[in-house]
Design an enzyme around this catalytic site. Structure first.
Site, PDB file in Angstrom:
ATOM      1  N   LYS A   1      10.673  33.968  60.207  1.00  0.00           N
ATOM      2  CA  LYS A   1       9.541  34.852  59.875  1.00  0.00           C
ATOM      3  C   LYS A   1       9.815  36.263  60.388  1.00  0.00           C
ATOM      4  O   LYS A   1       9.499  37.251  59.731  1.00  0.00           O
ATOM      5  CB  LYS A   1       8.245  34.300  60.484  1.00  0.00           C
ATOM      6  CG  LYS A   1       7.873  32.897  60.008  1.00  0.00           C
ATOM      7  CD  LYS A   1       6.762  32.288  60.884  1.00  0.00           C
ATOM      8  CE  LYS A   1       6.678  30.785  60.718  1.00  0.00           C
ATOM      9  NZ  LYS A   1       5.853  30.150  61.778  1.00  0.00           N
TER      10      LYS A   1
ATOM     11  N   LYS B   1       5.656  31.538  70.413  1.00  0.00           N
ATOM     12  CA  LYS B   1       6.030  30.151  70.133  1.00  0.00           C
ATOM     13  C   LYS B   1       5.377  29.296  71.207  1.00  0.00           C
ATOM     14  O   LYS B   1       4.878  29.830  72.202  1.00  0.00           O
ATOM     15  CB  LYS B   1       7.551  29.978  70.181  1.00  0.00           C
ATOM     16  CG  LYS B   1       8.199  30.614  71.420  1.00  0.00           C
ATOM     17  CD  LYS B   1       9.699  30.438  71.460  1.00  0.00           C
ATOM     18  CE  LYS B   1      10.464  31.343  70.523  1.00  0.00           C
ATOM     19  NZ  LYS B   1      11.084  30.664  69.413  1.00  0.00           N
ATOM     20  N   ARG B   2       5.355  27.979  71.035  1.00  0.00           N
ATOM     21  CA  ARG B   2       4.815  27.136  72.082  1.00  0.00           C
ATOM     22  C   ARG B   2       5.538  27.404  73.402  1.00  0.00           C
ATOM     23  O   ARG B   2       6.709  27.766  73.422  1.00  0.00           O
ATOM     24  CB  ARG B   2       4.939  25.654  71.685  1.00  0.00           C
ATOM     25  CG  ARG B   2       3.944  25.220  70.613  1.00  0.00           C
ATOM     26  CD  ARG B   2       2.501  25.390  71.063  1.00  0.00           C
ATOM     27  NE  ARG B   2       2.176  24.502  72.146  1.00  0.00           N
ATOM     28  CZ  ARG B   2       1.485  23.367  72.026  1.00  0.00           C
ATOM     29  NH1 ARG B   2       1.030  22.981  70.844  1.00  0.00           N
ATOM     30  NH2 ARG B   2       1.224  22.633  73.077  1.00  0.00           N
TER      31      ARG B   2
ATOM     32  N   THR C   1      11.558  28.204  63.342  1.00  0.00           N
ATOM     33  CA  THR C   1      11.181  28.803  62.061  1.00  0.00           C
ATOM     34  C   THR C   1      10.565  30.180  62.314  1.00  0.00           C
ATOM     35  O   THR C   1      10.584  31.035  61.430  1.00  0.00           O
ATOM     36  CB  THR C   1      10.164  27.941  61.295  1.00  0.00           C
ATOM     37  OG1 THR C   1       9.081  27.619  62.177  1.00  0.00           O
ATOM     38  CG2 THR C   1      10.805  26.669  60.776  1.00  0.00           C
TER      39      THR C   1
ATOM     40  N   HIS D   1      13.172  15.972  64.336  1.00  0.00           N
ATOM     41  CA  HIS D   1      12.839  17.368  64.645  1.00  0.00           C
ATOM     42  C   HIS D   1      13.242  17.792  66.046  1.00  0.00           C
ATOM     43  O   HIS D   1      13.022  18.948  66.414  1.00  0.00           O
ATOM     44  CB  HIS D   1      11.342  17.614  64.484  1.00  0.00           C
ATOM     45  CG  HIS D   1      10.881  17.660  63.065  1.00  0.00           C
ATOM     46  ND1 HIS D   1      10.869  18.814  62.323  1.00  0.00           N
ATOM     47  CD2 HIS D   1      10.441  16.685  62.250  1.00  0.00           C
ATOM     48  CE1 HIS D   1      10.413  18.548  61.103  1.00  0.00           C
ATOM     49  NE2 HIS D   1      10.149  17.262  61.033  1.00  0.00           N
TER      50      HIS D   1
ATOM     51  N   LYS E   1      12.439  26.730  75.792  1.00  0.00           N
ATOM     52  CA  LYS E   1      12.345  27.963  75.025  1.00  0.00           C
ATOM     53  C   LYS E   1      12.537  29.200  75.910  1.00  0.00           C
ATOM     54  O   LYS E   1      12.717  30.308  75.425  1.00  0.00           O
ATOM     55  CB  LYS E   1      11.010  28.026  74.290  1.00  0.00           C
ATOM     56  CG  LYS E   1      10.873  26.977  73.168  1.00  0.00           C
ATOM     57  CD  LYS E   1       9.495  27.032  72.527  1.00  0.00           C
ATOM     58  CE  LYS E   1       9.269  25.986  71.459  1.00  0.00           C
ATOM     59  NZ  LYS E   1       9.861  26.348  70.153  1.00  0.00           N
TER      60      LYS E   1
END
Ligand SMILES: *Cc1c(COP(=O)(O)O)cnc(C)c1O
Length: 743
Positions: A585, A473-474, A581, A285, A479
């Site tokens: 969404k 998101k985290r 992901t 992952h 990120k």
């Protein structure tokens, strides 16, 4: 998993009936719904992916089940206090979980520590057993996984740890109360709480204990069912089971299954290894180096002495193979050895012990094969394959966005709920002015609803006519929430400095938990909240700009935000986000992607069309080249863009923090590089100009609302690939070879 009520009612086809009954009783369904706490048994995308997979498996009538830990405390509850994240325990079982069924009849025991006893029998075979260890009882609790519009109900089986030994009455009578319950407490600690680390190391012995606890219990569970049906001939075991390892966290299951075969059922090594390596498959992952799990030998051996022996033997035999294949390539032997430099490398054990190794998006799998796992892909090319992630449209569209769901059904009929490729039928409405207006009205209503929710929960005032630009998101440096907030600081400066500057009103929405030990991530949260406080209280921005940090981001909150989003921020450093992901969404709910060419964004743009997204920034290839050449000079970007230089200096010049110290760490990490790191490890400065430009395109595009609606409708129409139903069919075809259950 999030909440179960609405999802289960919808999947059983009785939500409307239940709502009607409640209406008669003058009970508000939504109030009831909001009483259910989220099952927060995972950290972020990886855990939510497993939840989507379970929904798809049941809906598609495949016999696929999940195993995990019944954490007494799930993902921590995040409060924001004075702009800082503060963690509180998530006591989600306070009123018990009405969905779970305790199966005391299926309890098993798991042993930790002790010493390995060897007995040689008359035929010269050694028999191993562990003596004197800590014995823990594992009791399963079953959660039903109810398929949509079908009779299939699968199981998520979660293990609870207790002590079989009760408490020590002697000690209790001597008033040594703490000591009297020590064994109980030690056992119960195993399933006490979820480690809140996301794509980062945990490194604690208790974490390894959790891993062995639930994998050993789960394997014993499978073996017991098999033996009851087929006896002790395990020659059919691998035909009947595939165990899909969700990252390296459950990889200790590989030597554990060997132990059960060797020590409990007396199989020969080769026979056992043959079954094991036909049973396990491994999903990788992440490519972040710090996330590659490894355990110090002393911790591992102390906790799992027999398992350690088996890992040593697996590695001894593996190294013989390796030396045969690559004689005298010592570098390669060293870098692939499962045990080396005092550590056990769980990913290496996973790849060697599995028949399939997959990444979670096309780019990710390519990077695995050509870079991070290159040696392994050369050794086992047949094992490597890609399975691009997906999300369940039942939860993320049908449940979360009823208005958009009704619109879709009105246009193309039912069927998309179980076959998302049917959304293609929406394409012909993309140019239909009435359909565009309908879409805009639905989006506006969803934004209004989110605004009301945030008014009640956080006393935030959101303007539903502004662009809802969302990054949820985290919190992680890769990120790049930092890039987002720096751009907001830049916009703010522009509004203040240039009264003629005009843009559509924007609301920037963040939601993110930081791992409790991840200091820099927590500082970024503090920065976002500090900037928000400043901007939201400055009359000069006159409703042009608002920044909102949504507290305690989780599945149930996500379900309210995705339907209300206009812009989907997917701005990770290219090559770092395995798939994502959240991006899917958003797409499904008609938000436009503002993103880098990373993870599944690439496939999203491929489906949606580049003209229906806002793509910017360095590619993974370009970054790989820069890293090879060691040619990155962040200062260059500051010299080139005074607006950027100003924003960076505002981190330390007292603009946002009078002491100048709060955000110095962020400043220095970008400009100088600190703590032994290169400056700007995640290329925030290198991508800043391109991000500003992409944001300008977003603002410009939003002004043409009909065209915006067209782009959004095309995104929805082309989201079919990103259903977890498609992902599951890919796993079934290539890895699991499952047959649907029949009734
Ligand atoms: C989908 C989801 C994630 C994953 O988001 P990414 O943007 O892919 O990292 C994380 N947390 C929750 C609650 C989600 O629903």
């Amino acid at each position: 998993m999030g909440r179960a009520l609405s999802n289960n009612l919808i999947n059983m086809g009785i939500k409307e009936a239940v709502q009607e009954v409640l209406r008669d009783m003058e009970i508000n369904y939504n109030v009831i719904e909001d009483e259910e706490p989220d099952a927060g048994l995972g950290n972020g995308g990886l855990g939510r992916l497993a939840a989507c997979f379970l929904d798809s498996l049941a809906t598609l009538d495949y016999p696929g089940h999940g195993y995990g830990i019944r954490y007494e405390y799930g993902m921590f509850e995040q409060h924001i206090e004075d702009g800082y994240q503060v963690e509180y325990p998530d006591n989600w079982l306070k009123y018990r979980d009405p969905w779970e069924i305790r199966r005391s009849d299926l309890a098993v025991t798991v042993v930790f520590g002790g010493h390995v006893n060897v007995r040689r029998d008359e035929n010269g075979r050694d028999h191993f057993s562990v003596e004197g260890g800590e014995v823990v009882t594992a009791t399963p609790y079953d959660m039903p996984i109810i398929g949509y519009d079908t009779k299939t109900v699968n199981t998520l089986r979660l293990w609870e740890a207790t002590s079989p030994n009760g408490f020590d009455l002697q000690l209790f009578n001597n008033m040594e109360y703490t000591k009297a319950v020590e064994r109980q407490t030690s056992a119960e600690n195993i399933s006490r709480v979820l480690y809140p680390n996301d794509s980062g190391p945990s490194g604690k012995a208790l974490r390894l204990k959790q891993q062995y606890f639930f994998t050993s219990a789960s394997l014993q569970d499978l073996i017991r069912a098999y033996v009851a049906k087929y006896g002790k001939d395990f020659s059919h075991f691998a035909e009947l089971h595939v165990i899909q390892l969700n990252d390296t966290h459950p990889v200790v299951a590989i030597p554990e299954l060997m132990r059960i075969f060797l020590d409990v059922y007396s199989l020969q090594w080769d026979e056992a290894w043959d079954i094991v390596t036909k049973t396990f498959a491994y999903t990788n992952h992440t490519i972040l180096a710090e996330a590659l799990e490894k355990w110090p030998i002393d911790i591992f051996q102390g906790l799992l002495p027999r398992i350690y022996q088996i890992v040593e033997e697996i590695n001894r035999r593996f190294l013989i193979e390796l030396r045969e294949k690559y004689p005298s390539d010592y570098q390669r032997h060293d870098s692939m050895s499962i045990i080396s430099h005092g550590m056990i490398y769980m990913a290496w054990l996973a790849i060697h012990g599995s028949f399939s190794v997959n990444g979670v998006a096309a780019l990710h799998t390519e990077i695995l094969k050509t870079q991070e796992l290159r040696n392994w892909a050369e050794l086992y090319p047949h094992k490597f394959n890609n399975k691009t992630n997906g999300v369940t449209q039942r939860r993320w569209l049908l449940c979360a966005n009823p208005a958009l769901s009704d619109f879709i059904t009105e246009k193309i009929g039912h069927g998309w709920e179980k076959d998302l490729s049917k959304l293609k039928g929406l394409e012909k409405f993309a140019d239909d002015s009435a359909a565009q207006q309908q879409f805009l009205d639905i989006k506006r209503a969803n934004k209004q609803k989110l605004a009301e929710y945030l008014k009640v929960t956080q006393n935030e005032f959101l303007d539903p006519d502004s662009i809802f630009d969302v990054q949820i998101k985290r919190l992680h440096e890769y990120k790049r929430q930092l890039l987002n907030i720096l751009h907001i600081m830049y916009l703010y400066n522009k509004i203040i400095e240039d009264p003629s500057f005009d843009m559509p009103a924007r609301t920037f929405i963040f939601g993110a938990k930081a791992a409790s030990g991840y200091r820099r991530a927590k500082t970024i949260i503090k920065l976002i909240n500090t900037v928000a406080e400043r901007i939201n209280n400055d009359r000069r921005v006159k409703g042009k700009l608002r920044v909102v940090f949504v507290e305690n981001y989780r599945v149930s909150v996500a379900e309210k935000i995705f339907p209300a989003s206009d812009v989907s921020e997917q701005i990770s450093t290219a090559g770092k986000e395995a798939s994502g992901t959240g991006n899917m969404k958003f797409m499904l709910n008609g938000a436009l992607t503002l993103g880098t060419m990373d993870g599944a964004n690439i496939e999203i743009v491929e489906e949606a069309g580049a003209e229906n997204a806002f793509i910017f920034g360095l590619t993974a290839e370009a970054i790989a080249k820069i890293e090879e050449e060691h040619s990155y000079v962040p200062q260059k970007y500051l010299d080139r863009n005074p607006g950027l230089a100003k924003v960076i200096s505002q981190l330390v010049d007292g603009t946002y923090d009078p002491t100048g110290r709060l955000f110095k760490e962020l400043h220095d990490s970008l400009v100088y590089g600190i703590e032994g790191q290169r400056p700007d490890v995640y290329y925030v400065l290198a991508d800043f100009d391109a991000y500003v430009e992409a944001q300008e395109k977003v603002a410009h595009a939003y002004l043409d609302s009909k065209n915006w609606a067209k782009m959004a409708l095309l995104n929805i129409a082309r989201a079919g690939k990103f259903s977890s139903d498609r992902t599951i069919e890919d796993y079934v075809r290539d890895i699991w070879k499952l047959k649907k259950v029949t009734f």
